[in-house]
Design a protein around this motif. Structure first.
Motif, mmCIF file in Angstrom:
data_model
loop_
_atom_site.group_PDB
_atom_site.id
_atom_site.type_symbol
_atom_site.label_atom_id
_atom_site.label_comp_id
_atom_site.label_asym_id
_atom_site.label_seq_id
_atom_site.Cartn_x
_atom_site.Cartn_y
_atom_site.Cartn_z
ATOM 1 N N LEU A 102 0.817 -1.214 0.000
ATOM 2 C CA LEU A 102 0.000 0.000 0.000
ATOM 3 C C LEU A 102 0.851 1.266 0.000
ATOM 4 C CD1 LEU A 102 -2.859 -0.996 2.496
ATOM 5 C CD2 LEU A 102 -2.934 -0.940 -0.004
ATOM 6 N N SER A 103 1.952 1.242 0.745
ATOM 7 C CA SER A 103 2.817 2.431 0.773
ATOM 8 C C SER A 103 3.488 2.648 -0.584
ATOM 9 C CB SER A 103 3.859 2.316 1.880
ATOM 10 O OG SER A 103 4.633 1.141 1.735
ATOM 11 N N LEU A 104 3.884 1.564 -1.251
ATOM 12 C CA LEU A 104 4.462 1.688 -2.590
ATOM 13 C C LEU A 104 3.432 2.204 -3.580
ATOM 14 C CD1 LEU A 104 6.612 -1.555 -2.690
ATOM 15 C CD2 LEU A 104 7.485 0.749 -3.135
ATOM 16 N N LEU A 109 1.468 6.636 -7.002
ATOM 17 C CA LEU A 109 0.362 7.523 -7.386
ATOM 18 C C LEU A 109 0.712 8.975 -7.090
ATOM 19 C CD1 LEU A 109 -2.695 5.417 -6.133
ATOM 20 C CD2 LEU A 109 -1.881 5.698 -8.485
ATOM 21 N N LEU A 110 1.387 9.211 -5.966
ATOM 22 C CA LEU A 110 1.818 10.567 -5.629
ATOM 23 C C LEU A 110 2.808 11.084 -6.667
ATOM 24 C CD1 LEU A 110 1.833 12.935 -3.633
ATOM 25 C CD2 LEU A 110 3.683 11.765 -2.389
ATOM 26 N N GLU A 111 3.683 10.203 -7.132
ATOM 27 C CA GLU A 111 4.659 10.593 -8.151
ATOM 28 C C GLU A 111 3.962 11.025 -9.443
ATOM 29 O OE1 GLU A 111 7.090 7.537 -10.121
ATOM 30 O OE2 GLU A 111 8.829 8.675 -9.418
ATOM 31 N N PHE A 115 4.212 14.917 -10.910
ATOM 32 C CA PHE A 115 4.671 15.194 -12.264
ATOM 33 C C PHE A 115 3.635 16.042 -13.007
ATOM 34 C CE2 PHE A 115 8.079 12.109 -11.914
ATOM 35 C CZ PHE A 115 9.008 12.586 -12.835
ATOM 36 N N ASN A 116 2.369 15.739 -12.751
ATOM 37 C CA ASN A 116 1.296 16.478 -13.430
ATOM 38 C C ASN A 116 1.184 17.903 -12.919
ATOM 39 O OD1 ASN A 116 -0.823 16.889 -15.156
ATOM 40 N ND2 ASN A 116 -2.103 15.265 -14.363
ATOM 41 N N LEU A 117 1.300 18.068 -11.577
ATOM 42 C CA LEU A 117 1.112 19.382 -10.979
ATOM 43 C C LEU A 117 2.337 20.285 -11.135
ATOM 44 C CD1 LEU A 117 -0.709 18.423 -7.642
ATOM 45 C CD2 LEU A 117 -1.724 19.379 -9.718
ATOM 46 N N ILE A 118 3.541 19.719 -10.923
ATOM 47 C CA ILE A 118 4.756 20.532 -10.922
ATOM 48 C C ILE A 118 5.296 20.755 -12.332
ATOM 49 C CG2 ILE A 118 7.145 20.662 -10.108
ATOM 50 C CD1 ILE A 118 6.294 19.064 -7.659
ATOM 51 N N PHE A 119 5.369 19.682 -13.109
ATOM 52 C CA PHE A 119 5.964 19.771 -14.446
ATOM 53 C C PHE A 119 4.923 19.862 -15.556
ATOM 54 C CE2 PHE A 119 8.937 17.246 -11.802
ATOM 55 C CZ PHE A 119 10.010 18.122 -11.808
ATOM 56 N N ASP A 120 3.624 19.862 -15.157
ATOM 57 C CA ASP A 120 2.539 19.871 -16.144
ATOM 58 C C ASP A 120 2.753 18.765 -17.178
ATOM 59 O OD1 ASP A 120 0.179 20.692 -17.281
ATOM 60 O OD2 ASP A 120 1.119 22.188 -18.579
ATOM 61 N N LEU A 121 3.113 17.586 -16.655
ATOM 62 C CA LEU A 121 3.444 16.455 -17.513
ATOM 63 C C LEU A 121 2.663 15.233 -17.053
ATOM 64 C CD1 LEU A 121 5.249 15.115 -19.711
ATOM 65 C CD2 LEU A 121 6.906 14.653 -17.895
ATOM 66 N N PRO A 165 -3.128 0.535 -13.776
ATOM 67 C CA PRO A 165 -3.339 0.184 -12.367
ATOM 68 C C PRO A 165 -2.879 -1.228 -12.007
ATOM 69 C CG PRO A 165 -5.240 1.368 -13.203
ATOM 70 C CD PRO A 165 -4.339 1.115 -14.377
ATOM 71 N N VAL A 166 -3.175 -2.205 -12.863
ATOM 72 C CA VAL A 166 -2.772 -3.577 -12.541
ATOM 73 C C VAL A 166 -1.249 -3.716 -12.594
ATOM 74 C CG1 VAL A 166 -2.863 -4.542 -14.887
ATOM 75 C CG2 VAL A 166 -3.304 -6.004 -12.944
ATOM 76 N N VAL A 167 -0.612 -2.957 -13.464
ATOM 77 C CA VAL A 167 0.861 -2.982 -13.531
ATOM 78 C C VAL A 167 1.449 -2.401 -12.246
ATOM 79 C CG1 VAL A 167 2.880 -2.079 -14.736
ATOM 80 C CG2 VAL A 167 0.905 -2.864 -16.048
ATOM 81 N N ILE A 168 0.888 -1.279 -11.789
ATOM 82 C CA ILE A 168 1.389 -0.638 -10.565
ATOM 83 C C ILE A 168 1.207 -1.557 -9.365
ATOM 84 C CG2 ILE A 168 1.004 1.274 -8.961
ATOM 85 C CD1 ILE A 168 0.358 3.040 -11.324
ATOM 86 N N ILE A 169 0.049 -2.194 -9.273
ATOM 87 C CA ILE A 169 -0.222 -3.103 -8.152
ATOM 88 C C ILE A 169 0.719 -4.298 -8.196
ATOM 89 C CG2 ILE A 169 -1.934 -4.671 -7.161
ATOM 90 C CD1 ILE A 169 -4.092 -2.683 -8.079
ATOM 91 N N THR A 170 0.930 -4.859 -9.393
ATOM 92 C CA THR A 170 1.815 -6.023 -9.534
ATOM 93 C C THR A 170 3.250 -5.671 -9.158
ATOM 94 O OG1 THR A 170 0.418 -6.889 -11.324
ATOM 95 C CG2 THR A 170 2.633 -7.802 -11.126
#
Length: 299
Positions: A102-104, A109-111, A115-121, A165-170
């Motif tokens: 869960l922490s990973l 997700l925070l990353e 990236f979206n908020l700071i680098f508009d990417l 999502p399934v890739v991130i969870i795996t």
């Protein structure tokens, strides 16, 4: 091994893993093992000593690799500290594993959000653009069928991005599981008596998982693929359940290996084959649904 000696060794291991991130191919293995030194150092040192060791490693790696080194360290240190803290508290292994996963997930997700908020990417959007450029290049080079169209490219992009999502969870599960297993072995050798995960031959999913899988499978066949929440959820849920049954298949073969007194290498090789051949997850599904293990028990 005394605390001072082992802490220096694992600090050196952490430094080598961080430096090896600059080496292609080797970095794939390094990133998988990156959390292990953090967990071992946190669980075996005082908080002050842990901070000192990590600060020195980050400083040296920053001098050699630049700002990317501490940035990489920040990514892994939070889930590592969470897992290490729970290990020190002698929490159940299942809780340690789930907390690590869960922490990973939260960090990844925070990353994406930062990236979206700071680098508009948008990393997901950039992935879609890369896929479009790749398919256009392949099509122009005549490496794709003549009937390949822009609609097919869009469908491919949609399928890949919705499967993230399934890739991130795996990936989170893989990182946490590898970290917990190796840390458990190391810390037990340091006489810390860390609680063990259940043996592979004892792995058993609850039978209700078969019902969830069948429902998800039927719904995925009935519901049209689109951008709706249910469609995206099913697109990710079915592979995750298949992964669970793949792990159950591995547990089934470890059970047979124990009953038949096979060499430890045999179920390990079978486990590799099972991961390479996803249809073999059906064995895990049957093992979950029916008491087929009884047929292999010693009489």
């Amino acid at each position: 091994m005394n605390t001072g000696k082992h802490s220096l060794i694992w600090s050196a291991v952490l430094l080598l893993l961080m430096l090896s991130m600059a080496v292609p191919l080797l970095n794939v293995i390094s990133i998988l093992l990156m959390m292990v030194p953090y967990v071992v150092l946190y669980a075996s040192l005082s908080r002050r000593s842990f901070v000192v060791h990590i600060a020195i490693v980050w400083a040296v790696s920053s001098l050699l690799l630049g700002w990317v080194a501490p940035l990489l360290g920040l990514f892994f240190i939070v889930p590592s500290v969470i897992m290490g803290h729970l290990i020190v508290k002698h929490s159940p292994p299942g809780r340690v594993l789930v907390s690590g996963i869960l922490s990973l997930l939260g960090i990844m997700l925070l990353e994406l959000l930062l990236f979206n908020l700071i680098f508009d990417l948008s990393l997901i959007g950039e992935m879609g653009n890369e896929i479009r450029e790749m398919t256009n290049t392949l099509h122009n080079d005549g490496l794709l069928p003549a009937e390949w169209s822009a609609d097919l490219t869009d469908s491919l992009v949609k399928m890949v991005t919705q499967s993230i999502p399934v890739v991130i969870i795996t990936v989170s599960f893989l990182y946490a599981a590898v970290t917990q297993y190796i840390s458990h072995v190391v810390l037990n050798r340091l006489d810390m008596r860390v609680p063990s995960m259940p043996k592979a031959h004892d792995w058993k999913l609850p039978r209700i998982m078969v019902f969830y899988y069948l429902v998800a499978l039927v719904l995925s066949m009935i519901i049209e693929s689109d951008d709706s929440f249910l469609s995206v959820a099913l697109l990710n849920l079915v592979p995750l359940l298949k992964l669970a049954f793949t792990i159950q298949t591995i547990g089934f073969f470890y059970f047979i290996a124990k009953q038949r007194s096979w060499s430890k290498a045999v179920p390990f090789v079978i486990a590799v084959v099972v991961f390479m051949l996803p249809p073999l997850s059906l064995i895990g599904l049957l093992d979950t649904a029916f008491p087929i293990r009884k047929a292999f028990e010693k009489r």
